[in-house]
Scaffold this active site. Structure first.
Site, short mmCIF file in Angstrom:
data_model
loop_
_atom_site.label_atom_id
_atom_site.label_comp_id
_atom_site.label_asym_id
_atom_site.label_seq_id
_atom_site.Cartn_x
_atom_site.Cartn_y
_atom_site.Cartn_z
CG HIS A 1 33.05 8.12 -31.80
ND1 HIS A 1 32.81 7.97 -33.15
CD2 HIS A 1 32.17 9.05 -31.37
CE1 HIS A 1 31.82 8.78 -33.52
NE2 HIS A 1 31.42 9.46 -32.46
CG HIS B 1 27.40 7.41 -30.83
ND1 HIS B 1 26.30 8.21 -30.98
CD2 HIS B 1 28.43 8.08 -31.39
CE1 HIS B 1 26.65 9.32 -31.63
NE2 HIS B 1 27.94 9.27 -31.87
CG ASN C 1 31.51 13.60 -30.44
OD1 ASN C 1 32.46 14.04 -29.80
ND2 ASN C 1 31.65 13.04 -31.61
CG ASP D 1 32.17 5.80 -37.72
OD1 ASP D 1 31.72 6.34 -36.69
OD2 ASP D 1 32.04 6.29 -38.87
CG HIS E 1 20.94 5.39 -30.37
ND1 HIS E 1 19.82 4.60 -30.58
CD2 HIS E 1 21.77 4.69 -29.55
CE1 HIS E 1 19.97 3.46 -29.92
NE2 HIS E 1 21.15 3.49 -29.28
#
Ligand code: 5GP
Ligand code: ZN
Length: 112
Positions: free
Chosen positions: A100, A98, A85, A30, A96
């Protein structure tokens, strides 16, 4: 998908620090880490969020989690948190799908 930041990363139009890649999944660090290890794991296929996960693409969700598990082992993380999220109210800023992967520090519960 045009104008999608993560599609541009998949297409190498934007550079990324990759930790894992296979035919369907890509993982990279990130740009604004919230933990000592903060990796974003995405399907190469454009899916807007987990709200679009259904019977037709559910295997991808498992592949994303398997990639997270593999990366966590590679980084020797003692424990970690996986976060998806979904939608703006939950903090999603890139639309898009994802996951984490956060590790390298202690996390509180409940999350803020
Ligand atoms: P979200 O807030 O949608 O759950 O997560 C999007 C994440 O993408 C954020 O943690 C943000 O720091 C990260 N991000 C945004 N732009 C870039 C970028 O250009 N490169 C990388 N590697 N990460 C990015
Ligand atoms: Zn995309």
């Amino acid at each position: 998908m045009e104008d999608c930041l993560f599609c541009k990363i998949v297409n190498k139009e934007i550079p990324s620090d990759n930790l894992y890649e296979d035919e369907e999944v890509l993982a990279f660090r990130d740009i604004s880490p919230q933990a000592p290890s903060h990796i974003v794991i995405i399907p190469k296929q454009h899916i807007r969020s987990t709200a679009e996960i259904d019977g037709s693409n559910q295997l991808l969700a498992g592949k994303i989690i398997a990639a997270a598990s593999e990366i966590a082992k590679k980084l020797s993380l003692e424990g970690y948190r996986l976060v998806f999220n979904c939608n703006e109210i939950a903090g999603q800023t890139v639309f898009h799908l994802h996951c984490h992967l956060l590790g390298g520090r202690r996390f509180g519960w409940p999350p803020g």
